[in-house]
Design a protein around this motif. Structure first.
Motif, PDB file in Angstrom:
ATOM      1  N   PHE A  22       0.810  -1.205   0.000  1.00  0.00           N
ATOM      2  CA  PHE A  22       0.000   0.000   0.000  1.00  0.00           C
ATOM      3  C   PHE A  22       0.849   1.263   0.000  1.00  0.00           C
ATOM      4  O   PHE A  22       1.920   1.295   0.595  1.00  0.00           O
ATOM      5  N   VAL A  23       0.317   2.308  -0.636  1.00  0.00           N
ATOM      6  CA  VAL A  23       0.874   3.645  -0.520  1.00  0.00           C
ATOM      7  C   VAL A  23       0.038   4.345   0.546  1.00  0.00           C
ATOM      8  O   VAL A  23      -1.172   4.501   0.393  1.00  0.00           O
ATOM      9  N   LEU A  24       0.675   4.750   1.637  1.00  0.00           N
ATOM     10  CA  LEU A  24      -0.010   5.440   2.720  1.00  0.00           C
ATOM     11  C   LEU A  24      -0.184   6.914   2.365  1.00  0.00           C
ATOM     12  O   LEU A  24       0.454   7.422   1.443  1.00  0.00           O
ATOM     13  N   SER A  25      -1.031   7.607   3.102  1.00  0.00           N
ATOM     14  CA  SER A  25      -1.269   9.026   2.804  1.00  0.00           C
ATOM     15  C   SER A  25       0.010   9.852   2.939  1.00  0.00           C
ATOM     16  O   SER A  25       0.147  10.892   2.308  1.00  0.00           O
ATOM     17  N   SER A  26       0.966   9.369   3.733  1.00  0.00           N
ATOM     18  CA  SER A  26       2.257  10.049   3.880  1.00  0.00           C
ATOM     19  C   SER A  26       3.140   9.885   2.652  1.00  0.00           C
ATOM     20  O   SER A  26       4.164  10.551   2.522  1.00  0.00           O
ATOM     21  N   GLY A  27       2.775   8.958   1.746  1.00  0.00           N
ATOM     22  CA  GLY A  27       3.599   8.646   0.581  1.00  0.00           C
ATOM     23  C   GLY A  27       4.507   7.442   0.819  1.00  0.00           C
ATOM     24  O   GLY A  27       5.088   6.902  -0.113  1.00  0.00           O
ATOM     25  N   ARG A  28       4.616   7.024   2.082  1.00  0.00           N
ATOM     26  CA  ARG A  28       5.426   5.850   2.399  1.00  0.00           C
ATOM     27  C   ARG A  28       4.675   4.585   1.990  1.00  0.00           C
ATOM     28  O   ARG A  28       3.470   4.601   1.792  1.00  0.00           O
ATOM     29  N   HIS A  29       5.409   3.485   1.859  1.00  0.00           N
ATOM     30  CA  HIS A  29       4.810   2.199   1.486  1.00  0.00           C
ATOM     31  C   HIS A  29       4.724   1.290   2.709  1.00  0.00           C
ATOM     32  O   HIS A  29       5.520   1.416   3.633  1.00  0.00           O
ATOM     33  N   SER A  30       3.770   0.367   2.685  1.00  0.00           N
ATOM     34  CA  SER A  30       3.595  -0.572   3.791  1.00  0.00           C
ATOM     35  C   SER A  30       2.981  -1.872   3.285  1.00  0.00           C
ATOM     36  O   SER A  30       2.285  -1.880   2.269  1.00  0.00           O
ATOM     37  N   GLY A  31       3.201  -2.928   4.025  1.00  0.00           N
ATOM     38  CA  GLY A  31       2.594  -4.223   3.726  1.00  0.00           C
ATOM     39  C   GLY A  31       1.255  -4.409   4.423  1.00  0.00           C
ATOM     40  O   GLY A  31       0.593  -5.418   4.226  1.00  0.00           O
ATOM     41  N   GLN A  32       0.870  -3.429   5.247  1.00  0.00           N
ATOM     42  CA  GLN A  32      -0.411  -3.493   5.947  1.00  0.00           C
ATOM     43  C   GLN A  32      -1.092  -2.126   5.882  1.00  0.00           C
ATOM     44  O   GLN A  32      -0.429  -1.096   5.763  1.00  0.00           O
ATOM     45  N   TYR A  33      -2.419  -2.176   5.983  1.00  0.00           N
ATOM     46  CA  TYR A  33      -3.204  -0.948   6.029  1.00  0.00           C
ATOM     47  C   TYR A  33      -4.441  -1.222   6.870  1.00  0.00           C
ATOM     48  O   TYR A  33      -5.033  -2.301   6.786  1.00  0.00           O
ATOM     49  N   MET A  34      -4.825  -0.250   7.690  1.00  0.00           N
ATOM     50  CA  MET A  34      -6.028  -0.403   8.506  1.00  0.00           C
ATOM     51  C   MET A  34      -7.136   0.460   7.912  1.00  0.00           C
ATOM     52  O   MET A  34      -7.008   1.679   7.846  1.00  0.00           O
ATOM     53  N   GLN A  35      -8.200  -0.187   7.492  1.00  0.00           N
ATOM     54  CA  GLN A  35      -9.351   0.492   6.888  1.00  0.00           C
ATOM     55  C   GLN A  35     -10.524   0.381   7.867  1.00  0.00           C
ATOM     56  O   GLN A  35     -11.325  -0.546   7.794  1.00  0.00           O
ATOM     57  N   CYS A  36     -10.590   1.321   8.819  1.00  0.00           N
ATOM     58  CA  CYS A  36     -11.638   1.273   9.850  1.00  0.00           C
ATOM     59  C   CYS A  36     -13.042   1.394   9.273  1.00  0.00           C
ATOM     60  O   CYS A  36     -14.003   0.985   9.920  1.00  0.00           O
ATOM     61  N   ALA A  37     -13.171   1.926   8.078  1.00  0.00           N
ATOM     62  CA  ALA A  37     -14.493   2.010   7.459  1.00  0.00           C
ATOM     63  C   ALA A  37     -15.124   0.635   7.329  1.00  0.00           C
ATOM     64  O   ALA A  37     -16.350   0.506   7.347  1.00  0.00           O
ATOM     65  N   GLN A  38     -14.305  -0.410   7.229  1.00  0.00           N
ATOM     66  CA  GLN A  38     -14.834  -1.768   7.154  1.00  0.00           C
ATOM     67  C   GLN A  38     -15.595  -2.131   8.424  1.00  0.00           C
ATOM     68  O   GLN A  38     -16.586  -2.847   8.373  1.00  0.00           O
ATOM     69  N   MET A  39     -15.145  -1.638   9.567  1.00  0.00           N
ATOM     70  CA  MET A  39     -15.842  -1.872  10.824  1.00  0.00           C
ATOM     71  C   MET A  39     -16.995  -0.894  10.995  1.00  0.00           C
ATOM     72  O   MET A  39     -18.097  -1.271  11.393  1.00  0.00           O
ATOM     73  N   LEU A  40     -16.745   0.386  10.702  1.00  0.00           N
ATOM     74  CA  LEU A  40     -17.736   1.420  10.963  1.00  0.00           C
ATOM     75  C   LEU A  40     -18.947   1.363  10.043  1.00  0.00           C
ATOM     76  O   LEU A  40     -19.969   1.984  10.341  1.00  0.00           O
ATOM     77  N   GLN A  41     -18.866   0.580   8.960  1.00  0.00           N
ATOM     78  CA  GLN A  41     -20.036   0.425   8.094  1.00  0.00           C
ATOM     79  C   GLN A  41     -21.144  -0.381   8.775  1.00  0.00           C
ATOM     80  O   GLN A  41     -22.287  -0.349   8.351  1.00  0.00           O
ATOM     81  N   HIS A  42     -20.807  -1.083   9.832  1.00  0.00           N
ATOM     82  CA  HIS A  42     -21.773  -1.898  10.585  1.00  0.00           C
ATOM     83  C   HIS A  42     -22.229  -1.098  11.804  1.00  0.00           C
ATOM     84  O   HIS A  42     -21.428  -0.858  12.717  1.00  0.00           O
ATOM     85  N   PRO A  43     -23.494  -0.664  11.843  1.00  0.00           N
ATOM     86  CA  PRO A  43     -23.957   0.183  12.946  1.00  0.00           C
ATOM     87  C   PRO A  43     -23.682  -0.389  14.337  1.00  0.00           C
ATOM     88  O   PRO A  43     -23.312   0.365  15.245  1.00  0.00           O
ATOM     89  N   GLU A  44     -23.827  -1.681  14.523  1.00  0.00           N
ATOM     90  CA  GLU A  44     -23.588  -2.255  15.849  1.00  0.00           C
ATOM     91  C   GLU A  44     -22.115  -2.145  16.238  1.00  0.00           C
ATOM     92  O   GLU A  44     -21.785  -1.831  17.382  1.00  0.00           O
ATOM     93  N   GLU A  45     -21.225  -2.369  15.279  1.00  0.00           N
ATOM     94  CA  GLU A  45     -19.791  -2.242  15.554  1.00  0.00           C
ATOM     95  C   GLU A  45     -19.419  -0.778  15.807  1.00  0.00           C
ATOM     96  O   GLU A  45     -18.661  -0.463  16.725  1.00  0.00           O
ATOM     97  N   ALA A  46     -19.954   0.132  14.995  1.00  0.00           N
ATOM     98  CA  ALA A  46     -19.684   1.557  15.176  1.00  0.00           C
ATOM     99  C   ALA A  46     -20.185   2.020  16.535  1.00  0.00           C
ATOM    100  O   ALA A  46     -19.510   2.791  17.235  1.00  0.00           O
ATOM    101  N   GLY A  47     -21.362   1.538  16.917  1.00  0.00           N
ATOM    102  CA  GLY A  47     -21.901   1.882  18.226  1.00  0.00           C
ATOM    103  C   GLY A  47     -21.028   1.366  19.360  1.00  0.00           C
ATOM    104  O   GLY A  47     -20.788   2.072  20.348  1.00  0.00           O
ATOM    105  N   GLY A  48     -20.534   0.138  19.220  1.00  0.00           N
ATOM    106  CA  GLY A  48     -19.643  -0.419  20.233  1.00  0.00           C
ATOM    107  C   GLY A  48     -18.370   0.386  20.360  1.00  0.00           C
ATOM    108  O   GLY A  48     -17.894   0.665  21.471  1.00  0.00           O
TER     109      GLY A  48
END
Length: 194
Positions: A22-48
């Motif tokens: 992945f290209v991070l917003s800083s321009g650096r590269h990484s082998g991992q990325y955290m996409q919290c939108a995947q969790m927050l799309q679920h109302p119960e998870e977002a509420g928790g």
């Protein structure tokens, strides 16, 4: 939402942690990325997550929660809901964070700034600066995930539900590039040129 909600389990359940190149917003590269939108799309998870963040700041008087658009909008809303206060979001206009849509912060209001993931802390710090310029009093900063490794720019108390370090590389020294792995920009399925 059950009292048993745990951020690490929610992240695993919803596929927040991505593996690849992945290209991070800083321009650096990484082998991992955290996409919290995947969790927050679920109302119960977002509420928790919002309830858990509200518990971290239970000892603070909070009048309003503010998050940066776009990543901080849902989690700021859910944290505000758990605290029983209103929620605002700041968005960029001509390169600077601002309040729009009739949103306002009254001088002296106690403000909690909330973000989904903090890496450098730049966006949420812009929100803090805006709040202070408008006369609000920042009582704390919170996020679901702290990826900063302590390298953020905050001068206010900062708390996160989870600290997670992701190794990143200068693009010219990236071992993933050297392996010839395709590069992705988070939020986009298209490959980008190295």
């Amino acid at each position: 939402m059950s009292q048993e909600w745990k951020v690490t389990e929610a992240i695993r359940r919803t596929g927040v942690l991505k593996e690849g190149h992945f290209v991070l917003s800083s321009g650096r590269h990484s082998g991992q990325y955290m996409q919290c939108a995947q969790m927050l799309q679920h109302p119960e998870e977002a509420g928790g997550a919002g309830q858990a963040l509200a518990r971290l700041f239970h000892d603070q008087q909070v009048d309003v929660v503010v998050g940066p658009a776009l990543g901080g909008v849902i989690i700021a809303h859910e944290t505000a809901r758990a605290l029983g206060v209103r929620c605002l979001f700041a968005e960029r206009k001509e390169g600077s964070m601002t309040l729009r849509r009739g949103f306002a912060i009254e001088p002296g209001e106690k403000v909690l700034a909330i973000e989904d993931v903090v890496t450098t802390g730049g966006s949420v710090q812009e929100v803090v600066d805006l709040v202070e310029k408008l006369g609000g009093e920042v009582v704390g900063i919170g996020s679901v995930v702290d990826r900063s490794g302590g390298n953020h720019c905050f001068r206010h108390p900062y708390k996160a539900l989870l600290a997670h370090t992701i190794q990143s590389y200068d693009p010219k020294d990236c071992p993933l590039c050297k392996q010839g792995l395709p590069v992705e920009k988070p939020g986009s399925r298209q490959s980008v040129k190295k």
